[in-house]
Design a protein around this motif. Structure first.
Motif, PDB file in Angstrom:
ATOM      1  N   ALA A 167     100.911 -11.899  29.147  1.00 52.61           N
ATOM      2  CA  ALA A 167     101.353 -12.811  28.083  1.00 52.61           C
ATOM      3  C   ALA A 167     100.315 -12.869  26.963  1.00 52.61           C
ATOM      4  O   ALA A 167     100.667 -12.901  25.768  1.00 52.61           O
ATOM      5  N   ILE A 168      99.044 -12.871  27.342  1.00 57.08           N
ATOM      6  CA  ILE A 168      97.972 -12.920  26.335  1.00 57.08           C
ATOM      7  C   ILE A 168      97.961 -11.637  25.509  1.00 57.08           C
ATOM      8  O   ILE A 168      97.828 -11.672  24.278  1.00 57.08           O
ATOM      9  N   VAL A 169      98.120 -10.503  26.198  1.00 57.28           N
ATOM     10  CA  VAL A 169      98.165  -9.216  25.493  1.00 57.28           C
ATOM     11  C   VAL A 169      99.352  -9.187  24.526  1.00 57.28           C
ATOM     12  O   VAL A 169      99.248  -8.712  23.393  1.00 57.28           O
ATOM     13  N   ALA A 170     100.502  -9.706  24.993  1.00 62.57           N
ATOM     14  CA  ALA A 170     101.698  -9.715  24.155  1.00 62.57           C
ATOM     15  C   ALA A 170     101.496 -10.587  22.906  1.00 62.57           C
ATOM     16  O   ALA A 170     101.928 -10.232  21.802  1.00 62.57           O
ATOM     17  N   LEU A 171     100.822 -11.724  23.084  1.00 64.01           N
ATOM     18  CA  LEU A 171     100.585 -12.606  21.933  1.00 64.01           C
ATOM     19  C   LEU A 171      99.591 -11.964  20.972  1.00 64.01           C
ATOM     20  O   LEU A 171      99.764 -12.064  19.743  1.00 64.01           O
ATOM     21  N   ASP A 172      98.574 -11.283  21.512  1.00 56.50           N
ATOM     22  CA  ASP A 172      97.631 -10.562  20.650  1.00 56.50           C
ATOM     23  C   ASP A 172      98.370  -9.518  19.813  1.00 56.50           C
ATOM     24  O   ASP A 172      98.123  -9.377  18.607  1.00 56.50           O
ATOM     25  N   ALA A 173      99.278  -8.788  20.462  1.00 54.53           N
ATOM     26  CA  ALA A 173     100.038  -7.755  19.763  1.00 54.53           C
ATOM     27  C   ALA A 173     100.952  -8.378  18.709  1.00 54.53           C
ATOM     28  O   ALA A 173     101.142  -7.817  17.619  1.00 54.53           O
ATOM     29  N   TRP A 174     101.521  -9.541  19.012  1.00 55.70           N
ATOM     30  CA  TRP A 174     102.414 -10.230  18.052  1.00 55.70           C
ATOM     31  C   TRP A 174     101.653 -10.612  16.795  1.00 55.70           C
ATOM     32  O   TRP A 174     102.177 -10.489  15.680  1.00 55.70           O
ATOM     33  N   PHE A 175     100.415 -11.072  16.941  1.00 57.43           N
ATOM     34  CA  PHE A 175      99.622 -11.452  15.770  1.00 57.43           C
ATOM     35  C   PHE A 175      99.244 -10.246  14.914  1.00 57.43           C
ATOM     36  O   PHE A 175      99.010 -10.393  13.710  1.00 57.43           O
ATOM     37  N   ASP A 176      99.199  -9.050  15.518  1.00 52.64           N
ATOM     38  CA  ASP A 176      98.867  -7.841  14.767  1.00 52.64           C
ATOM     39  C   ASP A 176     100.104  -7.118  14.238  1.00 52.64           C
ATOM     40  O   ASP A 176      99.983  -6.153  13.476  1.00 52.64           O
ATOM     41  N   ASP A 177     101.278  -7.557  14.632  1.00 52.47           N
ATOM     42  CA  ASP A 177     102.529  -6.865  14.300  1.00 52.47           C
ATOM     43  C   ASP A 177     103.086  -7.365  12.956  1.00 52.47           C
ATOM     44  O   ASP A 177     103.281  -8.565  12.769  1.00 52.47           O
ATOM     45  N   PRO A 178     103.352  -6.459  12.012  1.00 56.73           N
ATOM     46  CA  PRO A 178     103.974  -6.877  10.750  1.00 56.73           C
ATOM     47  C   PRO A 178     105.311  -7.578  10.958  1.00 56.73           C
ATOM     48  O   PRO A 178     105.718  -8.404  10.129  1.00 56.73           O
ATOM     49  N   ALA A 179     105.974  -7.247  12.082  1.00 55.50           N
ATOM     50  CA  ALA A 179     107.245  -7.900  12.386  1.00 55.50           C
ATOM     51  C   ALA A 179     107.048  -9.174  13.201  1.00 55.50           C
ATOM     52  O   ALA A 179     108.010  -9.898  13.476  1.00 55.50           O
ATOM     53  N   GLY A 180     105.788  -9.430  13.592  1.00 49.13           N
ATOM     54  CA  GLY A 180     105.471 -10.644  14.339  1.00 49.13           C
ATOM     55  C   GLY A 180     104.897 -11.695  13.407  1.00 49.13           C
ATOM     56  O   GLY A 180     105.623 -12.299  12.617  1.00 49.13           O
ATOM     57  N   PHE A 181     103.563 -11.860  13.492  1.00 49.85           N
ATOM     58  CA  PHE A 181     102.935 -12.837  12.593  1.00 49.85           C
ATOM     59  C   PHE A 181     103.130 -12.434  11.134  1.00 49.85           C
ATOM     60  O   PHE A 181     103.263 -13.291  10.253  1.00 49.85           O
ATOM     61  N   GLY A 182     103.154 -11.128  10.880  1.00 48.40           N
ATOM     62  CA  GLY A 182     103.356 -10.653   9.516  1.00 48.40           C
ATOM     63  C   GLY A 182     104.656 -11.129   8.902  1.00 48.40           C
ATOM     64  O   GLY A 182     104.777 -11.230   7.678  1.00 48.40           O
ATOM     65  N   ALA A 183     105.636 -11.429   9.761  1.00 52.61           N
ATOM     66  CA  ALA A 183     106.935 -11.890   9.258  1.00 52.61           C
ATOM     67  C   ALA A 183     106.945 -13.391   8.996  1.00 52.61           C
ATOM     68  O   ALA A 183     107.726 -13.866   8.167  1.00 52.61           O
ATOM     69  N   VAL A 184     106.097 -14.144   9.698  1.00 53.25           N
ATOM     70  CA  VAL A 184     106.082 -15.597   9.502  1.00 53.25           C
ATOM     71  C   VAL A 184     104.997 -16.018   8.504  1.00 53.25           C
ATOM     72  O   VAL A 184     105.029 -17.151   8.002  1.00 53.25           O
ATOM     73  N   TYR A 185     104.056 -15.101   8.230  1.00 52.52           N
ATOM     74  CA  TYR A 185     103.092 -15.371   7.165  1.00 52.52           C
ATOM     75  C   TYR A 185     103.757 -15.029   5.835  1.00 52.52           C
ATOM     76  O   TYR A 185     104.187 -13.900   5.613  1.00 52.52           O
TER      77      TYR A 185
END
Length: 328
Positions: A167-185
């Motif tokens: 879960a931690i690895v997945a959240l780390d990847a989400w913050f680096d993903d343009p479709a993850g955090f990149g989409a909500v920033y």
């Protein structure tokens, strides 16, 4: 009927009255403003110097106004960072306290605390000053999506994990993903904003919601808030919450660095404002030396003119009242 002489005398009297009134208006204006009404005449041979001083004053005043606005913006950013730091510290303390011996109620309370803190963090990041978002760079509007949308996206990214580490690895990847955090920033992703506070001085505004220190803070709060919702057992949930607390503790250094950068920009802006205001004062003094009038001399002239005007009215009234019988 009035004779030609009477009419001429009346005309001369009226003209004299008008001239004295005009002179009185000029003197009154000069004693009120402290400046000669006919600036060009007062300046004389120093007229080119006066033009240069006026031009420099306008430039200086424009820089002072811009620098003051930048200083106010940076001060508001610093206050917002202090609020984020307070939320980070309190939430880290709450999550670090969770361990294997914590009750389900303790876990839920800590998760609720993290959820509330995460919402407060996002709201702070979306603060605006004079219509400009504090943490969005040059972008307009909100810097980051609303808390519920961010939590839903992050939870979805973590939902496939089979253990806390995953879960931690997945959240780390989400913050680096343009479709993850990149989409909500929602803010600017280009170079940091710079603002000119003097002819040769620019300050950089590094505070943005995509700053690594801020992202780490959000990550820690999300781990604490979402831990009970990922379907892990008690041990797995408490492990995630402790990891969230540790992440929040580590985020403190990033936030401190950002506050330091902002403070440095504030200091340079304040120094520029002090220099510009001193320059403006010096230019104003130089301008006053050229266009100002002697207040004592002007007051004396005004008093003398008032006396002459009163005498003029008195004589006019007496002449108007003369008759042949009185003359004889």
């Amino acid at each position: 009927m009035n004779s030609i002489g009477d009419l001429a005398r009346s005309f001369v009297s009226q003209r004299h009255n008008t001239l004295m009134r005009q002179e009185m208006n000029v003197l009154t204006q000069e004693i009120t403003t402290g400046e000669a009404r006919d600036v060009a005449r007062k300046a004389g041979n120093t007229a080119p110097e006066l033009v240069a001083i006026n031009s420099l004053l306008k430039i200086s005043e424009a820089y002072v106004s811009g620098a003051q606005k930048t200083g106010q913006f940076l001060s508001t950013v610093q206050i917002a960072l202090e609020h984020l730091e307070a939320e980070r510290g309190a939430t880290a303390e709450s999550l670090i306290a969770i361990n294997a011996n914590s009750t389900a109620q303790d876990v839920n309370l800590a998760a609720d605390h993290a959820t509330t803190a995460f919402g407060a963090m996002v709201n702070t990041l979306n603060t605006q000053f004079a219509g400009q978002s504090l943490f969005a760079g040059t972008a307009q509007g909100a810097a980051i999506a609303d808390p519920s949308a961010i939590m839903a996206s992050a939870k979805l990214a973590m939902s496939a994990a089979t253990d806390p580490a995953g879960a931690i690895v997945a959240l780390d990847a989400w913050f680096d993903d343009p479709a993850g955090f990149g989409a909500v920033y929602l803010g600017d992703t280009g170079p940091h904003t710079t603002r000119k506070v003097d002819a040769d001085v620019e300050v950089t505004i590094a505070a943005r919601a995509d700053h690594e220190g801020i992202k780490d803070m959000l990550k820690g709060a999300l781990l604490g808030a979402l831990a009970p919702e990922l379907g892990f057992d008690h041990a797995g949930t408490t492990t995630l919450m402790q990891s969230g607390g540790a992440t929040l503790l580590d985020a403190g250094s990033g936030l401190a660095a950002l506050r330091g950068q902002t403070g440095l920009a504030e200091e340079r802006t304040s120094q520029s404002i002090a220099f510009l205001e001193a320059q403006r004062t010096s230019l104003t003094i130089a301008r006053n030396d050229i266009v100002s009038v002697d207040p004592f001399e002007t007051a004396t002239k005004l008093s003398d003119l008032q006396t002459r005007l009163e005498m003029h009215y008195t004589l006019t009234a007496r002449l108007a009242g003369l008759t042949l019988s009185r003359f004889i």
